[in-house]
Write a protein that holds these residues in place. Sequence first.
Motif, PDB file in Angstrom:
ATOM      1  N   PHE A  47      19.173  72.848   3.103  1.00  0.00           N
ATOM      2  CA  PHE A  47      17.209  73.045   3.711  1.00  0.00           C
ATOM      3  C   PHE A  47      17.273  74.477   3.707  1.00  0.00           C
ATOM      4  N   THR A  48      17.060  75.628   3.866  1.00  0.00           N
ATOM      5  CA  THR A  48      16.600  77.117   4.081  1.00  0.00           C
ATOM      6  C   THR A  48      15.734  76.332   4.999  1.00  0.00           C
ATOM      7  N   VAL A  49      16.640  77.456   6.400  1.00  0.00           N
ATOM      8  CA  VAL A  49      15.906  77.615   8.121  1.00  0.00           C
ATOM      9  C   VAL A  49      15.296  78.883   8.419  1.00  0.00           C
ATOM     10  N   SER A  50      14.551  79.586   8.726  1.00  0.00           N
ATOM     11  CA  SER A  50      14.244  79.902   9.920  1.00  0.00           C
ATOM     12  C   SER A  50      13.509  80.253  10.909  1.00  0.00           C
ATOM     13  N   TYR A  51      14.213  80.618  11.972  1.00  0.00           N
ATOM     14  CA  TYR A  51      13.722  80.412  13.354  1.00  0.00           C
ATOM     15  C   TYR A  51      11.828  81.098  13.877  1.00  0.00           C
ATOM     16  N   CYS A  52      11.481  80.996  14.941  1.00  0.00           N
ATOM     17  CA  CYS A  52      10.246  81.825  15.664  1.00  0.00           C
ATOM     18  C   CYS A  52      10.658  81.156  16.766  1.00  0.00           C
ATOM     19  N   PRO A  53      10.176  81.640  17.537  1.00  0.00           N
ATOM     20  CA  PRO A  53       9.213  83.650  16.749  1.00  0.00           C
ATOM     21  C   PRO A  53      10.928  84.866  16.922  1.00  0.00           C
ATOM     22  N   THR A  54       9.910  85.527  16.840  1.00  0.00           N
ATOM     23  CA  THR A  54      10.911  86.519  16.571  1.00  0.00           C
ATOM     24  C   THR A  54      10.859  87.320  17.425  1.00  0.00           C
ATOM     25  N   LEU A  55      12.287  88.419  17.972  1.00  0.00           N
ATOM     26  CA  LEU A  55      12.278  88.753  19.315  1.00  0.00           C
ATOM     27  C   LEU A  55      12.395  89.841  19.563  1.00  0.00           C
ATOM     28  N   PRO A  56      12.390  90.901  20.252  1.00  0.00           N
ATOM     29  CA  PRO A  56      12.422  92.553  20.086  1.00  0.00           C
ATOM     30  C   PRO A  56      14.184  92.277  20.285  1.00  0.00           C
ATOM     31  N   GLN A  57      14.452  94.189  19.265  1.00  0.00           N
ATOM     32  CA  GLN A  57      15.793  93.985  19.522  1.00  0.00           C
ATOM     33  C   GLN A  57      16.379  94.208  20.919  1.00  0.00           C
ATOM     34  N   ASP A  58      17.811  94.016  20.674  1.00  0.00           N
ATOM     35  CA  ASP A  58      18.561  94.198  22.643  1.00  0.00           C
ATOM     36  C   ASP A  58      17.262  94.276  24.006  1.00  0.00           C
ATOM     37  N   SER A  59      16.993  93.682  23.559  1.00  0.00           N
ATOM     38  CA  SER A  59      15.739  92.736  24.789  1.00  0.00           C
ATOM     39  C   SER A  59      17.075  91.998  25.663  1.00  0.00           C
ATOM     40  N   ASP A  60      16.617  91.915  27.082  1.00  0.00           N
ATOM     41  CA  ASP A  60      17.732  91.080  27.411  1.00  0.00           C
ATOM     42  C   ASP A  60      17.451  89.487  26.966  1.00  0.00           C
ATOM     43  N   ILE A  61      16.725  88.964  26.696  1.00  0.00           N
ATOM     44  CA  ILE A  61      16.805  87.777  26.120  1.00  0.00           C
ATOM     45  C   ILE A  61      17.790  87.234  24.541  1.00  0.00           C
ATOM     46  N   ILE A  62      17.557  88.870  23.804  1.00  0.00           N
ATOM     47  CA  ILE A  62      18.532  88.466  23.386  1.00  0.00           C
ATOM     48  C   ILE A  62      20.198  88.591  23.165  1.00  0.00           C
ATOM     49  N   THR A  63      20.627  89.651  24.867  1.00  0.00           N
ATOM     50  CA  THR A  63      21.121  89.876  24.759  1.00  0.00           C
ATOM     51  C   THR A  63      21.525  88.486  25.743  1.00  0.00           C
ATOM     52  N   PHE A  64      21.450  87.706  26.201  1.00  0.00           N
ATOM     53  CA  PHE A  64      21.605  85.996  26.606  1.00  0.00           C
ATOM     54  C   PHE A  64      22.113  84.908  25.542  1.00  0.00           C
ATOM     55  N   LEU A  65      21.243  84.956  24.641  1.00  0.00           N
ATOM     56  CA  LEU A  65      21.117  84.237  23.411  1.00  0.00           C
ATOM     57  C   LEU A  65      22.664  84.287  22.426  1.00  0.00           C
ATOM     58  N   GLN A  66      23.137  85.547  22.338  1.00  0.00           N
ATOM     59  CA  GLN A  66      24.081  85.712  21.635  1.00  0.00           C
ATOM     60  C   GLN A  66      25.041  85.731  23.227  1.00  0.00           C
ATOM     61  N   THR A  67      25.398  85.655  24.307  1.00  0.00           N
ATOM     62  CA  THR A  67      25.809  85.611  24.839  1.00  0.00           C
ATOM     63  C   THR A  67      26.507  84.369  24.859  1.00  0.00           C
ATOM     64  N   LEU A  68      25.698  83.275  24.504  1.00  0.00           N
ATOM     65  CA  LEU A  68      25.896  81.857  24.341  1.00  0.00           C
ATOM     66  C   LEU A  68      26.476  81.391  22.376  1.00  0.00           C
ATOM     67  N   GLY A  69      26.379  82.546  22.134  1.00  0.00           N
ATOM     68  CA  GLY A  69      26.320  82.630  20.177  1.00  0.00           C
ATOM     69  C   GLY A  69      25.177  82.479  19.384  1.00  0.00           C
ATOM     70  N   LEU A  70      24.040  82.240  19.890  1.00  0.00           N
ATOM     71  CA  LEU A  70      22.820  81.933  19.873  1.00  0.00           C
ATOM     72  C   LEU A  70      22.887  83.684  18.367  1.00  0.00           C
ATOM     73  N   ASP A  71      22.406  83.443  17.468  1.00  0.00           N
ATOM     74  CA  ASP A  71      21.826  84.844  16.242  1.00  0.00           C
ATOM     75  C   ASP A  71      21.034  84.254  15.787  1.00  0.00           C
ATOM     76  N   TRP A  72      19.804  84.291  16.407  1.00  0.00           N
ATOM     77  CA  TRP A  72      18.138  84.540  16.822  1.00  0.00           C
ATOM     78  C   TRP A  72      17.821  85.947  16.241  1.00  0.00           C
ATOM     79  N   PRO A  73      16.600  85.314  15.378  1.00  0.00           N
ATOM     80  CA  PRO A  73      16.268  86.650  14.633  1.00  0.00           C
ATOM     81  C   PRO A  73      15.002  87.654  15.444  1.00  0.00           C
ATOM     82  N   THR A  74      15.300  89.326  15.485  1.00  0.00           N
ATOM     83  CA  THR A  74      14.771  90.492  15.755  1.00  0.00           C
ATOM     84  C   THR A  74      14.218  91.502  14.759  1.00  0.00           C
ATOM     85  N   ALA A  75      13.548  92.049  16.136  1.00  0.00           N
ATOM     86  CA  ALA A  75      12.654  93.014  14.959  1.00  0.00           C
ATOM     87  C   ALA A  75      13.078  94.301  16.466  1.00  0.00           C
TER      88      ALA A  75
END
Length: 575
Positions: free
Chosen positions: A182-210
């Motif tokens: 399957f072609t998979v995409s994730y929603c929502p796109t999150l702000p780059q360098d936001s605290d939530i993105i840093t947190f998700l990256q700590t857990l190994g998640l590669d979430w889309p950013t803008a």
Amino acid sequence: MENIEESSPLRITPTVRALSSALRGKRENVPDSSQGSGDRIFPDPEKLWFKESSAKNLRNRDFLSPTTMLHTLYADGQVPPAVMSRVLSLRGSGVLPVAGGEVMGEGLRVRVDRAAAFRAVLAGGAAEYLTPSGQRQGCVVLNCPALHPKPNTPTPDTLTLGQLRTVLLADHMGALLRRQGFTVSYCPTLPQDSDIITFLQTLGLDWPTAPANWTNEEREEKIQEALENSPYRERETERGRRTSGGGGGGGGGRKAEEGENEGALRVNLKRVFQEEGLLGYDPSLGTCTVHRDSVSHLAQLDVATADCTVAMATALHVTSCQDEFRQQQIAMLWRASGATHTQRHLVCGPVKTPGSHLTAAQYLQLRRGQMKEASEMKYGDQVEGQTWDDIIRVMTSATVRFELLSTVHTSPVTLDVQREGSVSTKGPRGGVFVMYNCARLHTLFDSYERGVGKGLYPEIPDGSELDFSALKEEGEWLLLFNYLIPFSELLDQSGQALDCEGGGARVNIKTEQICKFLVSLSKDFSSYYNRVHVLGEPLPHLFNQMFCRLYLLRALRELYHSALDTLNLPPIRQL
């Protein structure tokens, strides 16, 4: 070995079907499932046989057709010789080779030709057993309502444990579905360098950013216009009807709210699912006032589906049970705006922490501290530097994922978050135990390579040169039959569940199975590894058995890697 079709990997399901066909005989001579012949009821062919899995039963059989089933097919449960001959000469694409069988008190039991099965699976490297059995096509958008702005972007300190569970589940589902094609995409796109993105990256998640200054205003305006022109928009003359208050409160405050929102855009969601024949939606949805955060949510969904290469995508809303009603509103608003994509809801039960209330950030901090403490108690002063920081980060992520994903997604999860507790590095449960046993396999092969370097052992020969009948230990067959062979079919299940039509808005997927599979595998591998000395004395007459075991354990190592990859957990080479 002559009964194996070399081009087809061995599979459990085709074997059970072939056994059922052999036992039932020609379809015209045996009534169909659930149809009677006199007083005789004939069973579903898929239930005629079951695969054994316990070490005790695998000592004398691999598949069993119980006596009760035999009695439904044959008078007095006596299997005719011609039928027995068909069962014992079984062959076909993906069918395990049969070595023998007999009728005993418990039923008709069948034994697999284990040496032939070991050779078929292991000699070529077992790669086809580590991927889904078939590739699918389609586009899936995994929407995580917990990460949408309301109106502000969530932070680790505002994210609840129940919401964290949905995020990790969406990440796991995405990895599984990608593996199936399957072609998979994730929603929502999150702000780059936001605290939530840093947190998700700590857990190994590669979430889309803008970029932080990115806006979606153009799409939001189009969504707003589409809703204003929707046939499901409630006109002023219809205002007397009951509303569901699009995300707001209810009760005594409803009249005041209606006064404040005089002239606001309202959409009749009940008409949407009734007139479009959508099943499983809450009948109390009623009429919804459209707020800005709802429009933003829909615009994000439009962005996520914009790049789909197929006309119809599937949006899988992964939400907590507390937010399910709100997400049904969003789904019907999207439909009312003209979106025709299939929408399904994967609903997670609550996460309970008796005696405490922790945010996602506090929970991760607690588990990281416990993991570091446990590592220092075991390894002492060597627990320092970037390497150990990376190990503790991955092990913490493994602990969190297994704690939140090992339970059926609709059921509640109860966590022990007492600060005086600790995370065990050995107990036969959870992510740490899995990662520890994966590391043991790496250590084994490092030891073997050192032995080769010292001239103790020769290089591993080609699998065609080995006699796999040397694998006689019961734990060896258990690892192949319960884990290596079934894994491919396990990977197929999430896509199959999405394909199922009907059943309403909710979809139930066995999202806990990979975690449970890895824990069970680790228990059985640990038991085997503690009992069997794989790297024996460097004597030529022992090499064949050692190499056969190394082939098996190398395949298991790759199996670990493949399964952990669906959880975005990189293997740790040494613990």
